[in-house]
Design an enzyme around this catalytic site. Structure first.
Site, mmCIF file in Angstrom:
data_model
loop_
_atom_site.group_PDB
_atom_site.id
_atom_site.type_symbol
_atom_site.label_atom_id
_atom_site.label_comp_id
_atom_site.label_asym_id
_atom_site.label_seq_id
_atom_site.Cartn_x
_atom_site.Cartn_y
_atom_site.Cartn_z
ATOM 1 N N ASP A 10 2.664 4.488 -1.203
ATOM 2 C CA ASP A 10 2.466 5.224 -2.445
ATOM 3 C C ASP A 10 2.494 6.726 -2.199
ATOM 4 O O ASP A 10 2.379 7.519 -3.129
ATOM 5 C CB ASP A 10 1.127 4.837 -3.102
ATOM 6 C CG ASP A 10 1.346 4.104 -4.409
ATOM 7 O OD1 ASP A 10 2.503 3.730 -4.699
ATOM 8 O OD2 ASP A 10 0.363 3.907 -5.156
ATOM 9 N N ASP B 72 -9.974 -5.339 -7.333
ATOM 10 C CA ASP B 72 -10.039 -6.587 -6.566
ATOM 11 C C ASP B 72 -10.993 -7.596 -7.197
ATOM 12 O O ASP B 72 -10.639 -8.732 -7.472
ATOM 13 C CB ASP B 72 -10.423 -6.299 -5.114
ATOM 14 C CG ASP B 72 -11.480 -5.204 -4.998
ATOM 15 O OD1 ASP B 72 -12.141 -4.927 -6.019
ATOM 16 O OD2 ASP B 72 -11.645 -4.647 -3.901
#
Lengths: 791, 740
Positions: free
Chosen positions: B168, B331
């Site tokens: 990223d 998550d």
């Protein structure tokens, strides 16, 4: 021989008492004139009724409240209150006042002069403050010390009212104009403040008739608000002061005249015009009488009429009854708001807790005080609460800049209380710097230091209800009558002579008054069976088999040996109808102790009294107080004591049942006049014994012990009354049993369990272990079944 | 109905328990009960560690807790007419009850932690295809290289394993940034990472725009790949080679399985461990979460995804539309969504990755702040109580994980409450000393015993309180900001490569000193007034002791904010790996005793030739790499020669790691998961309540003293970046673990 001076006049007959104003329907008829005792003062004195307090007003501030019953005629008439009183030399006249209030309105105030011996003051009680029915007369004092401003000095201050020479004074030729049963409350008490009730049996004693008469006596005592009547069983009505109770057809017939023609089933009040006596007749067959008794008992449960203050004072006789969870304003207990400028404010409150209260540490009583503190008090200022003389709570109350509080809470453990009567004393010690110089102005018009507001409250918790016996305090409050049917005792009078029966009747009536309800046990004229579950036995020692004496934990031989050393009575005394004078009593006691035949009352009364008796000398409280005064507040002993941790109690694994040798340490002496002992029986009930060296001593001693404050001192497994010391001593119960009382529901079960757990923690801990083990096991079993991922 | 019998029995026992708990017994009896229960707890512990003993032990403790709750509720609240006292007292009461509530929720969650049997090993032909995702934002090449090297050498059929670097930091958006310097850096990174990935046999992936942070990065890769399963490793989380063998088999056993999570294991200390010097002896903070709580959650099918070191099923993710990204803890949120769709999860309690964690207080707080805000976001936006599709047990489990993060609030209340009484006379607790001892002290002891029983192996006494206190000043604010604006928090990445060069105060140290000073003053005032002022009752003693307890924690916390210098740059792992060391013509058999990505420590075996000039010399380390066949050669430079009781050892620095070198490091460091396991096990000796308390008190004195000295010497400074030419700087990334 019916030697009634007057022809009885039927005042009223009641055939139905279903309506609320039960006694109002009675029809009065005119009275005949009556002879009055001729004295220099032709006015009529009605003495003040006895209360739980003696007539001594002590400390810097104190007060006595008397409930006074007035007929409508008396209430409109107006009269005076005469007080003969004497004060301690140390009382400073300039700063000390005696105040009389009627129905919470002050009517008069006089300076307390001391040093000049007894004084007699009369206070006019204006008619506009009075109400027909119950009225409250309050006598209060403010006393200051002449030369000493210490807290300790306040204990030297006292003013004593002579009961015999004080009372309500009605004009000569006073006619009370009594109209119904409720007016029995107006009967003049004797010089001890007590009312005599005579049960006129009229025929040979029949236990059932005695029971009926006793029931009537109890109901009348409750209606009359008598605290401690002396009940005697006689063959015939007498013309003495007091109340004659005539029950049954035969007895009524013996009265002769119109009384013989009274309607069966009625409740007749016969007034011969003498203010200090009255006759109540329940004529008719046994069934008629029983119906009338039911109505009378019902009447006894009603509060009566009168002023608010009067009704409160009436309810407070013997201590105000407290219901579980009740919140009581102290004004309802007779307290009044007070701006106090002395250094030791004291306030005594009498309450009556249920007889089957199980006191333990499972709950607390909260005292929520409203009041204020002036600025600049000493750092030693402190609030203390005592219950029955023992310190139960306390806290420093220092507020350098002053403070007004509402709801300052002191927590009193319930274990400080006992079943039945308890006296709660609230004490505020508020010393200030001015006390050290002790200027006269401090005493006379010093600034107020402490404010007590009578909307302060006592908040009582829910009580566990369970009879924990032996307990004479609970017994004196009527716990035996609350036991379940199978363990409720009969009243055994093995030798039913007049004296023994009178003792039993006086005892039973005093219990009923403490219990606040009519409760007459079955009366039996023989000794109880050895295997009887429960029994109350009243009789002279010589009339009792040693099995009975032994059953309550006494050592028969020991008691016999002690009493064998008493000299024979000089003359066979009959049935005492009234309590002998205190001095005469003591002389009698001394003659017993010393074996003297001729004793100069003055000398013996003052000097020899203490010498001849041997009392258990150890006063655990005293030693304890010393030890406490010396130890550091941080020592473990102080800590555990404050926590109420009694280590020996921790080792009481389970309650100790059974009555083997319960009375260790009990040694009667020749001067012991009365023994009351109680024990749990092997059959699971409770045996209670009331005994004395002879029938006459029994009657006299019971009459004395049931009077005033003595009755509230009964506690523990055994009590003995010493004729010389004039003192009740008690023995603590060591082996106790538990008996269920009425009202045993789930909520009570929980409280009882908590109470038992508090007293016997090991039982509770064992239960805790069992339950946690069960829960642990159950969880271990359950988890694999409910887990998402099975093992 | 036999199936219901255990339930009925349990209900009956519970009712009996409640009856006992609410019985109003006296203070004496309470003290006797409390002492007896404590003795019984010790006795039960001695009886063994079976399920029955465990539950009896906890039932004993529960009785005391319940009795405390009953007493606290019915007797200790201030009267309502004292409005200030009542509201303060009620706040304290609510805080306490929250803690009790959390205790009972955790008792449920960890009622029976699951110990899973190893997964079935699959035959090569049955192995599903696995895509490994290594998301990276700005980690150094060395760090990423180690992870990629370890990932590519995992034991798995080569044709079924594809490792992807999800960069990223090199997205189109970044490479075309307005700032030309940043754009150039990004461009360089893009190429460096691409080359690195290719060298190590991994696939380089990047995307157009940096949207939705980590979840967006993973979702972008999801669209470009096709493996049956997805393994996710953070850039610093290098896996051991048996990672897939240990995890993938579970997917074959359960077709509805969407997740196999494994513990995170760290090679460096967090600031508490570093500054109190406990790294080598005390279990890491997260071990309580992984070794007890995740296993407990696993029993209720509620083990959740922790962002890394996990394997997920592609079909499950696709059904749910990929990784969830509403909260900043994507998550846990993903796991919550998939659980609510009826998918299942498993937890394997075997550490198979080794990673790094924040080392300075500032980084630590930043990381915790994100977890806290994310979990509070979940509580507010996806409250597990109301989310459909979850089982009751799962609701409680997720509630426990998210409610846990409210701990800063009660912790703050516990610190402030005594001050209100000491300084302002606000009465918030109606009790005398005897009641305090019989109820509160006993309750606290029992509570500690229960905690110690449940977590004792992985958590020393008072350490939970310390961690909570350390986070409290900053996380209280974090909670406030989320509650004000639940959608605001964004996924921020903390500064990396930060090391502590010298002893200094953390830049966040100020509040801790202020609180400590106030508490110290309060304790002085409390005891002075108690002893000097007759008006003050015993409540002052109680409150003074309570405040002093807070002061002790605050004192230890001062030690935590006084950063110690960290000399070792790269964290080492103790190993024992035979190798050969070649220097010039000499070949010496050696053992690699510890290794980091910076270097190794070697111990020569047998005779060392005299006159061997080692200092500064460059040699070659030949390590046998069994699985890839043939030995690998790594160039090392000797930096240090030392000796200990076992003889001579040499400290060697890797000269410059090639991709082959990284493979060696991966092989030695991560070749055997048992190495990590052994290390973890070694610290789990447990500590008794007494010795733990003694240790804590020693810290309170020693550490607060050290901090005050440090504060007197210098002002708080900023953390410095390592100078150029130093050993390999360590990067720390935001990692995704939360501990309860």
């Amino acid at each position: 021989m019916t030697v009634r001076l007057l022809r009885p006049v039927i005042l009223a007959t009641l055939t139905a008492l279903a309506c609320g104003a039960a006694v109002a329907g009675e029809v009065p008829t005119t009275l005949k004139g009556l002879s009055e005792a001729t004295a220099s003062d032709a006015r009529v004195l009605r003495r003040l009724p006895s209360t739980l307090r003696s007539m001594r007003l002590s400390g810097e501030t104190d007060g006595l409240v008397f409930p006074i019953w007035l007929t409508p005629a008396e209430a409109t008439e107006g009269f005076t209150l005469r007080l003969a009183h004497v004060s301690a030399v140390s009382v400073m006249p300039e700063a000390s006042r005696l105040t009389v209030a009627v129905n919470d309105r002050p009517v008069s105030e006089v300076a307390i002069a001391s040093g000049g011996g007894a004084r007699r003051d009369e206070f006019a009680l204006p008619a506009h403050l009075l109400r027909p029915g119950w009225n409250a007369v309050r006598v209060s004092v403010d006393q200051r010390h002449r030369v000493d401003c210490s807290i300790a000095s306040t204990w030297e201050l006292w003013t004593e009212i002579d009961r015999a020479r004080s009372g309500l004074v009605f004009p000569a030729g006073h006619r009370p104009d009594r109209r119904g049963v409720a007016d029995v409350a107006g009967i003049a008490p004797d010089e001890h403040g007590r009312v005599a009730i005579r049960l006129v049996s009229g025929v040979e004693s029949d236990p059932r008739q005695i029971e009926r008469a006793l029931r009537a006596a109890q109901a009348l005592a409750l209606i009359g608000g008598f605290l401690d009547p002396v009940v005697t069983v006689t063959r015939e009505a007498e013309s003495a002061p007091g109340l004659d109770v005539v029950v049954g057809r035969a007895a009524a017939a013996s009265l002769g005249g119109e009384a013989a023609r009274l309607q069966a089933g009625s409740i007749a009040v016969l007034d011969d015009g003498v203010a200090e006596r009255l006759t109540v007749v329940l004529p008719g067959s046994d069934a008629d009488v029983d119906r009338a008794l039911d109505r009378l008992a019902e009447l006894a449960m009603r509060p009566g009429e009168g002023s608010d203050a009067g009704l409160e004072a009436r309810a407070g006789v013997g201590g105000r009854p407290i219901a579980p969870g009740e919140r009581v304003r102290l004004s309802e207990l007779g307290a009044t708001s007070k701006e106090f400028n002395g250094r030791l404010f004291r306030l005594g409150l009498d309450v009556r807790l249920p007889a089957d209260l199980y006191p333990a540490d499972y709950a607390k009583v909260q005292l929520r005080l409203a009041g204020g503190l002036a600025p600049g008090l000493d750092r030693a200022a402190r609030l203390t609460v005592r219950v029955d003389g023992k310190q139960a709570a306390g806290a420093p109350i220092v507020a350098p800049r002053g403070e007004v509080f509402d709801g300052r809470t002191l927590t009193i453990p319930l274990s400080a209380f006992k079943p039945g009567h308890n006296r709660i004393e609230i004490e505020a010690a508020v010393p200030a710097a001015a006390d050290r110089t002790c200027d006269a102005s401090t005493q006379i018009g010093g600034p107020a230091r402490f404010l007590f507001v009578d909307r302060s409250e006592l908040v009582f918790p829910s009580f566990a209800r369970l009879a924990r016996l032996p307990d004479l305090s609970a017994t004196a409050s009527g716990v035996l009558g609350r036991l379940a049917e199978e363990s409720r005792p009969s009243l055994h009078v093995p030798h039913p002579d007049g004296a023994a029966l009178s003792a039993a009747a006086t005892f039973s009536t005093r219990v009923a008054i403490a219990a606040g309800r009519v409760d007459v046990p079955t009366i039996v004229f023989r000794n109880p069976a050895v295997d009887a579950s429960s029994a109350i036995v009243v009789g002279a020692l010589s009339d009792l088999p040693s099995t009975v004496v032994g059953a309550v934990g006494l050592e028969p031989a020991q008691v016999q040996a002690a009493w064998a050393r008493r000299p024979l009575p000089r003359q066979a005394s009959g049935v005492p109808t009234r309590v002998p004078d205190a001095l005469a009593r003591r002389v009698a006691g001394l003659s017993v102790a010393g074996g003297f035949t001729d004793v100069d009352p003055i000398v013996t009364g003052s000097l020899q009294g203490r010498v001849l008796t041997t009392l258990p000398s150890s006063d655990p409280d005293l030693v304890d107080r010393w030890r406490r005064s010396m130890e550091s507040p941080w020592s473990p002993a102080a800590f555990t004591r404050q926590a109420g941790i009694r280590f020996e109690k921790l080792f009481d694994f389970l309650p100790n049942f059974g009555g083997e040798r319960a009375l260790e340490g009990f040694t009667p002496s020749p001067t012991t006049g009365l023994v009351i002992a109680q024990s749990i029986s092997p059959a699971g009930g409770a045996w209670t014994l009331v005994t004395a060296p002879s029938s006459s001593v029994l009657a006299e001693a019971v009459a004395t012990v049931t009077g005033g404050e003595d009755w509230t001192r009964l506690s523990g497994a055994a009590a003995s009354w010493d004729q010389v010391e004039e003192k009740v001593s008690t023995i603590e119960a060591r082996h106790v049993g538990f008996l269920a009382t009425a009202g045993f529901d789930f909520a009570n079960l929980r409280l009882v369990a908590a109470a038992l757990a508090s007293d016997y923690p090991y039982g509770f801990i064992l239960a805790a272990f069992l339950v946690t083990a069960a829960l642990g096991l159950a969880t271990a079993r359950l988890l694999p079944r409910i887990a998402t991922v099975k093992p | 109905m036999p199936a219901f019998t255990p339930l009925l029995r349990w209900i009956a026992a519970t009712i009996a328990m409640l009856a006992l708990a609410t019985a109003p017994i006296g203070v004496t009896a309470e003290l006797a009960l409390g002492s007896a229960v404590i003795v019984a707890m010790f006795a039960v512990k001695r009886l063994g560690s079976g399920a029955v003993q465990r539950h009896v032990y906890l039932a004993l403790g529960t009785l005391i807790v319940l009795r405390y709750v009953w007493w606290r509720t019915t007797e200790t609240l201030p009267p309502i007419d004292d409005l200030v006292g009542f509201s303060a007292g009620l706040t304290l009461y609510v805080a306490e009850m929250f803690c009790v509530g959390m205790l009972f929720i955790s008792l449920f969650v960890i009622a029976d932690p699951l110990q899973r049997p190893p997964a079935r090993r699959l035959k090569p032909e049955d192995c599903p295809s696995v895509d490994v995702f290594v998301p990276s934002y700005d980690e150094s090449a060395e760090l990423v290289a180690a992870t990629l090297a370890a990932a590519t050498t995992m034991d798995w059929p080569a044709d079924k394993l594809r490792v992807h670097l999800l960069d990223d930091g090199g997205t189109t958006q970044k490479r075309n940034a307005a700032d030309p310097v940043a754009a150039a850096e990004s461009e360089a990174r893009h190429h460096e990472m691409k080359a690195l990935a290719e060298n190590l046999g991994a696939i380089y992936l990047t995307r157009e725009k940096n949207v939705s942070a980590k979840a967006g990065n993973l979702n972008a890769a999801l669209a470009q790949t096709s493996g049956d399963l997805i393994a996710v490793f953070d850039a610093d989380h290098a896996p051991t080679h048996d990672f897939l063998q240990e995890t993938v088999g579970h997917f074959a056993e359960d077709p509805r399985l969407f997740l196999v999570q494994t513990p995170h294991f760290f090679l460096n200390p967090d600031p508490i461990e570093k500054n109190l010097v406990t790294w080598a002896r005390m279990p890491s903070e997260n071990e309580m979460f992984y070794s007890v709580i995740q296993r407990g959650l696993d029993r209720w099918n509620a083990a959740f995804f922790c962002g890394s070191a996990a394997v997920l099923r592609r079909s499950a993710l696709e059904e749910a539309g990929g990784f969830s990204g509403i909260s900043i803890t994507e998550d846990c949120e993903t796991a919550l969504d998939l659980h609510s769709r009826g998918w299942t999860s498993r937890f394997v309690d075997k550490p198979m990755i080794a990673g790094l964690q924040p080392e300075t207080l500032a980084q630590f707080i930043g990381q915790r702040s994100r977890w806290c805000r994310g979990m509070v976001q979940i509580l507010m936006m996806k409250n597990p109580l109301f989310k459909s599709g979850l089982s009751m047990a799962q609701r409680i489990a997720y509630l426990s994980s998210s409610l846990f993060w409210l701990f800063p609030l009660p912790r703050a209340i516990f610190v402030v409450a005594p001050l209100l009484y000491i300084f302002f006379g606000v009465k918030l607790y109606v009790a005398n000393v005897h009641e305090f001892v019989a109820y509160t002290v006993i309750y606290m002891i029992v509570n500690m015993l229960m905690q110690n029983h449940l977590y004792g192996r992985v958590r020393w006494p008072w350490i939970s309180e310390l961690y909570e206190y350390i986070q409290m000043p900053y996380l209280t604010r974090a909670i406030g900001s989320v509650v004000m604006n639940p959608k605001k928090p964004t996924f921020n990445v903390t500064a990396k490569g930060v090391v502590t060069e010298e002893a200094r105060l953390s830049e966040l140290a100020k509040p801790y000193f202020v609180i400590f000073a106030v508490l110290a003053a309060a304790s002085v005032v409390a005891f002075q007034r108690f002893f000097a002022d007759p008006e003050i009752n015993d409540l002052m003693l109680v409150v003074g002791l309570w405040n002093t307890f807070n002061l002790v924690i605050a004192g230890v916390a001062l030690g935590v904010v006084a950063e110690r210098p960290e000399r070792r740059r790269a964290q080492r792992l103790d190993v024992a790996h035979k190798a050969e060391f070649v220097i010039g013509d000499t070949v010496l058999p050696v053992v690699v005793e510890d290794i980091s990505i910076g270097g190794v420590r070697l111990r020569p075996l047998g005779h060392v030739p005299a006159g061997l000039r080692l200092a500064g010399a460059v040699g070659t380390l030949i390590v046998g790499v069994e699985r890839t066949g043939g030995p690998a050669h790594v160039t090392v430079r000797a930096r240090r020669i030392g000796a200990d009781e076992h003889g001579v050892f040499w400290g060697m620095q890797f000269d410059r790691l090639t991709s082959a070198g990284y493979r060696v490091v991966a092989e030695v460091m991560y070749g055997h998961a048992s190495v990590l396991d052994r290390f973890r096990e070694r610290r789990r000796s447990g500590k008794s309540l007494v010795s733990g308390t003694a240790q804590f008190l020693r810290w309170a004195i020693g550490e607060s003293g050290r901090a005050v000295q440090l504060a007197a010497r210098r002002k708080p400074g900023r953390a410095s970046l390592p100078a150029q030419g130093e050993l390999i700087p360590l990067a720390t990334v935001e990692d995704d673990r939360r501990f309860a």
